[in-house]
Design a protein around this motif. Structure first.
Motif, mmCIF file in Angstrom:
data_model
loop_
_atom_site.group_PDB
_atom_site.id
_atom_site.type_symbol
_atom_site.label_atom_id
_atom_site.label_comp_id
_atom_site.label_asym_id
_atom_site.label_seq_id
_atom_site.Cartn_x
_atom_site.Cartn_y
_atom_site.Cartn_z
ATOM 1 N N MET A 89 47.066 35.822 36.446
ATOM 2 C CA MET A 89 45.831 35.068 36.658
ATOM 3 C C MET A 89 45.348 35.034 38.107
ATOM 4 N N TYR A 90 46.239 35.210 39.094
ATOM 5 C CA TYR A 90 45.760 35.147 40.474
ATOM 6 C C TYR A 90 46.528 36.104 41.389
ATOM 7 N N CYS A 91 45.903 36.436 42.527
ATOM 8 C CA CYS A 91 46.488 37.358 43.495
ATOM 9 C C CYS A 91 45.807 37.149 44.842
ATOM 10 N N TYR A 92 46.553 37.378 45.918
ATOM 11 C CA TYR A 92 46.014 37.313 47.276
ATOM 12 C C TYR A 92 46.277 38.649 47.959
ATOM 13 N N ILE A 93 45.235 39.220 48.566
ATOM 14 C CA ILE A 93 45.424 40.377 49.424
ATOM 15 C C ILE A 93 44.850 40.035 50.792
ATOM 16 N N LYS A 126 38.931 34.319 29.648
ATOM 17 C CA LYS A 126 38.734 35.456 28.749
ATOM 18 C C LYS A 126 38.464 36.745 29.507
ATOM 19 N N GLN A 127 38.758 36.751 30.783
ATOM 20 C CA GLN A 127 38.506 37.918 31.617
ATOM 21 C C GLN A 127 39.665 38.897 31.479
ATOM 22 N N ASP A 128 39.352 40.112 31.060
ATOM 23 C CA ASP A 128 40.366 41.138 30.868
ATOM 24 C C ASP A 128 40.391 42.040 32.101
ATOM 25 N N ASP A 129 41.189 41.654 33.091
ATOM 26 C CA ASP A 129 41.245 42.378 34.352
ATOM 27 C C ASP A 129 42.579 42.047 35.013
ATOM 28 N N ASP A 130 42.883 42.734 36.056
ATOM 29 C CA ASP A 130 44.051 42.460 36.884
ATOM 30 C C ASP A 130 43.524 41.732 38.119
#
Length: 192
Positions: free
Chosen positions: A146-150, A169-173
């Motif tokens: 569900m979350y990421c930091y770059i 409902k978001q189908d993504d990375d």
């Protein structure tokens, strides 16, 4: 002989203060901010070959409406202020209003080097490039579905954080979403 080594032992032990079971960030910076010779120019992060200057940009100026739209986000960002007074700006995906990407800067220290100093605190620490700029993925607790930091180094003393979270409902990375935004944002930053 034993007494001669005591001051060195006391100095070393006083440099590693633990906070919550981990070495505190302030102490880590002072320990690893220079090499063994004391060289303050020692850097852990890769060099930035084509520096940008984001020091004068506000958080919502980091992504223009055109650039936001090209990345699949609504054109206008929402300014958010943290309790400590720091600011970031968040944009929502055009088709998932509960997802977001937020951007904020660090322009007052040693650029991406700051993330390398603390890399052992990030279980997902990974090096890569974004649009030819050094970047790391680093999320406290690790990136999730569900979350990421770059964090992207744009000058030797500046970096931008791209925080990404997905809608229900978001189908993504989330890391791919952050990188996608960074790839269009970073080249548009003003040249140094």
């Amino acid at each position: 002989m034993i007494l001669a080594g005591l001051p060195i032992l006391l100095t070393i032990s006083s440099c590693t203060q633990e906070v919550g079971g981990q070495v505190s960030p302030a102490d880590r910076t002072s320990i690893t901010g220079s090499d063994a010779t004391g060289d303050e120019d020692y850097r852990l992060a890769p060099p930035v070959d084509n520096p940008r200057n984001i020091a004068e940009l506000g958080p919502c100026e980091l992504l223009s409406p055109t650039t936001a739209g090209a990345a699949g986000f609504l054109p206008d960002g929402i300014l958010e202020e943290e309790p400590d007074g720091s600011q970031r700006c968040a944009w929502q995906p055009e088709d998932h209003p509960d997802g977001r990407v937020a951007l904020w800067t660090d322009v007052d220290r040693r650029g991406l080097h700051e993330m390398y100093v603390l890399q052992e605190n990030y279980p997902d620490f990974r090096e890569f490039e974004v649009a030819g700029y050094p970047a790391v993925q680093a999320s406290l607790g690790g990136a999730t579905e569900m979350y990421c930091y770059i964090h992207v180094g744009v000058a030797e003393d500046q970096f931008v954080t791209f925080s990404s979270s997905l809608g229900m409902k978001q189908d993504d990375d989330p890391c791919a979403q952050a990188v996608r935004v960074a790839e269009v944002a970073v080249p548009a930053f003003p040249a140094a």
